[in-house]
Write an enzyme that holds these catalytic residues in place. Structure first.
Site, short mmCIF file in Angstrom:
data_model
loop_
_atom_site.label_atom_id
_atom_site.label_comp_id
_atom_site.label_asym_id
_atom_site.label_seq_id
_atom_site.Cartn_x
_atom_site.Cartn_y
_atom_site.Cartn_z
N GLU A 1 -34.89 -19.14 -41.61
CA GLU A 1 -34.17 -20.19 -42.34
C GLU A 1 -33.41 -20.97 -41.28
OE1 GLU A 1 -34.46 -20.84 -45.41
OE2 GLU A 1 -35.46 -19.03 -46.12
N CYS B 1 -26.35 -25.55 -44.29
CA CYS B 1 -27.73 -25.85 -43.89
C CYS B 1 -28.37 -26.82 -44.87
CB CYS B 1 -28.53 -24.56 -43.85
SG CYS B 1 -28.40 -23.63 -45.38
P1 NAP Z 1 -27.24 -19.85 -34.21
O1 NAP Z 1 -26.39 -20.17 -33.06
O2 NAP Z 1 -28.68 -20.10 -34.10
O3 NAP Z 1 -26.95 -18.33 -34.55
C1 NAP Z 1 -27.55 -17.71 -35.63
C2 NAP Z 1 -27.52 -16.21 -35.43
O4 NAP Z 1 -28.37 -15.86 -34.36
C3 NAP Z 1 -26.16 -15.67 -35.09
O5 NAP Z 1 -25.99 -14.42 -35.72
C4 NAP Z 1 -26.23 -15.50 -33.59
O6 NAP Z 1 -25.34 -14.51 -33.11
C5 NAP Z 1 -27.65 -15.04 -33.44
N1 NAP Z 1 -28.19 -15.24 -32.10
C6 NAP Z 1 -27.99 -16.27 -31.26
N2 NAP Z 1 -28.68 -16.09 -30.14
C7 NAP Z 1 -29.32 -14.90 -30.26
C8 NAP Z 1 -30.19 -14.15 -29.43
N3 NAP Z 1 -30.55 -14.58 -28.24
N4 NAP Z 1 -30.62 -12.96 -29.89
C9 NAP Z 1 -30.27 -12.50 -31.10
N5 NAP Z 1 -29.46 -13.17 -31.93
C10 NAP Z 1 -28.99 -14.36 -31.51
O7 NAP Z 1 -26.74 -20.61 -35.52
P2 NAP Z 1 -25.25 -20.71 -36.09
O8 NAP Z 1 -24.50 -21.61 -35.16
O9 NAP Z 1 -24.67 -19.39 -36.42
O10 NAP Z 1 -25.50 -21.45 -37.46
C11 NAP Z 1 -25.62 -22.82 -37.59
C12 NAP Z 1 -27.07 -23.23 -37.73
O11 NAP Z 1 -27.70 -22.44 -38.72
C13 NAP Z 1 -27.24 -24.66 -38.20
O12 NAP Z 1 -28.21 -25.27 -37.43
C14 NAP Z 1 -27.67 -24.53 -39.66
O13 NAP Z 1 -28.44 -25.61 -40.13
C15 NAP Z 1 -28.40 -23.25 -39.65
N6 NAP Z 1 -28.34 -22.61 -40.97
C16 NAP Z 1 -29.48 -22.52 -41.71
C17 NAP Z 1 -29.43 -21.92 -42.95
C18 NAP Z 1 -30.65 -21.80 -43.81
O14 NAP Z 1 -30.60 -21.08 -44.80
N7 NAP Z 1 -31.74 -22.46 -43.51
C19 NAP Z 1 -28.23 -21.40 -43.43
C20 NAP Z 1 -27.11 -21.50 -42.64
C21 NAP Z 1 -27.18 -22.11 -41.41
P3 NAP Z 1 -24.04 -14.93 -32.27
O15 NAP Z 1 -23.21 -15.73 -33.20
O16 NAP Z 1 -23.45 -13.64 -31.91
O17 NAP Z 1 -24.53 -15.73 -31.13
#
Ligand code: NAP
Length: 669
Positions: free
Chosen positions: A257, A296
């Site tokens: 997602e 999102c």
């Molecule tokens: P993110 O930076 O991609 O992080 C998402 C998750 O992945 C976090 O738990 C993060 O942990 C983890 N993560 C990051 N790098 C990783 C790695 N190398 N290995 C394993 N896990 C890793 O996204 P975010 O900033 O939390 O959220 C914002 C984004 O999510 C926006 O772009 C939004 O559009 C999207 N979003 C989509 C949905 C949907 O349902 N489609 C819902 C909500 C948000 P850490 O925080 O510990 O780095």
């Protein structure tokens, strides 16, 4: 306030972080709220889930798992105030927190109820009907679903620390699969507190749920084809994780997602004074400001007919100017802060990128305040969206949207689809022809399509709200994943298997009698047997009853159903199906009941309805019908009664089947 040291939960114990700790700052004042480190021991966590949690969950029926979900949801509701308190520190207002906290509990409640009502009190799920695979009926096929025997690894985004965790846990636990949850660091203190509430219920079997606060280290190295990764977050992270060699090598299911450039379109039929115009303006502003635009599903691109662009800009600006940005705890505040200053800086840099193709018409991205991660809502306008690229590609994950014109519906569809796959689009129109054109042109690019008009606006759940009964997810840029959607979300954690064999074998394994499996006609009338005494396959074959012309006429006049096929020989003869007067289908059903019921008070408490009714051959005056009633499946509802599904077959004097259906009764236990 001393920062909370966040713990992980591994092998049914709370675990202190190892190594150096990192601070998580408050979104409101920048002070440290919590500290995270690294958990470690991921191979052991997976082992524990697979060998302790999985077997315990799989030993439970869907109904038993549903009961756990209800307990978890009740606990979140009972302790919601402590979550609201923490949630303020992420910049969320009370209403933002409501979506996250109570929205999360509501989702769990919904899965608890679906599990009890739509799934059997069993451990195997039947998928679809029995397929006849042989001429004599001794070889049949039936799709069944069983839980995967691995672990669900949930990696969640920061924006909904509670809902994001619970909307994944509901379907996962209901399917019978243990989970390891990894919340995003920026709001991990809220997720950890909610997780603690779940564990403290004591309702979960050992090994069913574990938590990783901080990085997941080498966890992916130990995944297998029985595991599922369900990721929510940015496209960049999703791609990085999906490229992990183990994911491809082991065919690990990966649900993504990701972000998306969701659109809202004002239909060409709207005028500046139409209800749809006002609804569009309201929704765009609501989506920009709820959760400070960190959703999102938020509207990033707002399209209006070219002739309305100035009016739309003016109306949006007027509404945005009334938004009060500030401390989320203050009741007057309508929009709180972004989750962190780095998130705010990221949004500002995205606005900068967008500014090369669009101009800021409302809000000053430089006005951020001295403390915390505040940013006012920012509206951009791009007058040539067909030539632009960034507005269709850049996701500023904050209170930002771009207003754009379109010439006609076909151009609107093309522009919307330039998002390359989105979670949701909303269309504001009162014209079904416009909606049909948009659905045909843009359906394939969207996971959800909301049509708002004056008739449904008041009760509409809005553009930005994923619902447990509807799918959440979208193609392409949105990640290609699908979550929730009622039971569809549960199936992601199960394996579908095409089971082939004899009717006896398939019936016994699936606890659902199928034609060709043994029938038992001895002993008492089936209506004399209590729920627990009734064996599947128990069958009653009634005596025949001849249908007379008087019966047909009596029924016609008694009910008022004097349709010509029953009453007018000449007209009925001209009908391509009947070739003469026929008995009413409902008369057959009534006579069938008259043939099979056993009238005295007994364990059958109520007739609950019919499913899959088909009239297959006309019955004419002079024909006779006979009923075969067989107990097909049972589902206990509570301590007092359960639902029995009966297969009913009506045949005529030549043994041709004239009608079939499934009858549902409630029977005392
Ligand atoms: P993110 O930076 O991609 O992080 C998402 C998750 O992945 C976090 O738990 C993060 O942990 C983890 N993560 C990051 N790098 C990783 C790695 N190398 N290995 C394993 N896990 C890793 O996204 P975010 O900033 O939390 O959220 C914002 C984004 O999510 C926006 O772009 C939004 O559009 C999207 N979003 C989509 C949905 C949907 O349902 N489609 C819902 C909500 C948000 P850490 O925080 O510990 O780095």
């Amino acid at each position: 306030m001393k920062p909370l040291k966040l713990l992980s939960y591994a092998n049914d114990r709370w675990v202190e972080p190892a190594g150096a700790l990192t601070d998580i700052s408050s979104a409101i004042n920048g002070e440290p709220v919590a500290q995270v480190g690294s958990a470690g021991g991921f191979a052991q966590m997976l082992h524990h889930a697979r060998n302790v949690g999985g077997p315990a969950l799989r030993a439970m029926t869907f109904h038993a798992r549903a009961k756990i979900l209800k307990t978890l949801a009740e606990a979140i509701m009972a302790k919601k105030e402590q979550l609201y308190e923490l949630s303020y520190q992420t910049g969320a207002t009370r209403s933002d927190g409501w979506i996250d906290i109570e929205g999360g509990a509501v989702t769990l409640f919904a899965y608890a109820s679906k599990g009890r009502r739509e799934l059997p009190n069993d451990t195997i799920l039947i998928d679809g009907a029995v397929e006849q695979l042989s001429k004599r009926g001794t070889f049949v096929g039936q799709h069944v679903m069983t839980p995967l025997q691995g672990v669900a690894v949930h990696i969640n985004a920061f924006n909904f620390p509670v809902w994001g965790m619970l909307e994944k846990l509901g379907p996962t636990l209901l399917a019978g699969v243990p989970a390891i949850v990894k919340p995003a660091t920026a709001s991990a203190y809220v997720a950890e507190a909610a997780f603690r509430i779940l564990i403290e219920t004591g309702a979960l079997p050992k090994g069913a749920l574990q938590l990783v606060v901080g990085p997941i280290g080498d966890l992916f190295d130990h995944l297998t084809g029985q595991d599922v990764v369900s990721f929510t977050g940015s496209a960049d992270t999703a791609q990085k994780l999906q490229r992990h060699p183990v994911i491809a090598r082991e065919s690990v299911r990966f649900i993504a997602e990701r972000d998306s450039l969701n659109a809202a379109v004002l239909g060409p039929d709207a005028g500046p004074d139409s209800p749809e115009f006002e609804l569009f303006v309201k929704e765009v502003v609501r989506e920009m400001t709820a959760k400070a635009g960190q959703k999102c599903t938020a509207i990033r691109r707002a399209f209006v007919p070219a002739r309305l662009i100035d009016a739309a800009e003016a109306a949006l600006k007027e509404r945005l100017s009334k938004i009060v940005v500030g401390d989320p705890r203050d009741e007057k505040t309508q929009m709180g802060a972004l989750v962190s200053t780095s998130q705010r800086d990221d949004v500002r840099s995205k606005i900068e990128a967008l500014s090369r193709e669009a101009r800021v018409v409302f809000g000053d991205p430089q006005k951020t305040g001295d403390k915390g991660a505040f940013l006012p809502p920012v509206l951009l306008r791009c007058d040539d969206p067909a030539k632009a690229t960034r507005v269709h590609e850049t996701e500023p994950f904050g209170p930002v949207a771009t207003l754009m014109p379109y010439r006609d519906v076909s151009e609107a569809v093309k522009l919307v689809n330039r998002g390359n796959g989105s979670l949701v689009m909303s269309l504001f129109t009162y014209d079904p022809a416009v909606t049909r054109e948009v659905v045909t042109g843009s359906g394939a690019f969207h996971g959800r399509l909301l049509v708002v008009d004056r008739d449904c606006a008041k009760e509409s759940t809005g553009h930005g709200s994923p619902l447990p009964m509807l799918i959440h997810g979208g193609p392409g840029r949105a990640g290609g994943g699908e979550e929730m959607g009622g039971l569809r979300g549960v199936y992601h954690y199960m394996q579908r298997t095409a089971l082939q064999g004899s009717p006896r074998m398939i019936s016994a394994v699936t606890n659902s009698w199928t034609p060709g499996a043994p029938e038992f006609t001895d002993g008492p009338h089936p209506f004399r047997l209590r729920f627990n005494e009734l064996e599947l396959g128990k069958t009653l074959i009634t005596k025949p009853r001849t249908i007379t012309l008087e019966d047909v006429e009596h029924f016609a006049h008694f009910t008022g159903d004097t349709f010509y096929a029953h009453m007018d020989e000449e007209a009925a003869a001209a009908n391509p199906f009947f070739g003469g007067r026929v008995a009413h289908g409902y008369l057959l059903l009534a006579f069938a009941a008259g043939l099979f019921v056993d009238p005295a008070p007994g364990p059958v408490l109520a007739n609950y309805g019919l499913d899959n009714l088909r009239f297959l051959k006309p019955v004419k005056p002079g024909d006779s019908i006979q009923v075969r009633l067989t107990a097909k499946s049972k589902s206990q509802r509570n301590a007092e009664y359960g639902e029995v599904r009966w297969q009913v077959v009506l045949t005529n004097q030549n043994s041709d089947t004239v009608a079939t259906y499934e009858l549902l009764t409630m029977n005392a236990v």
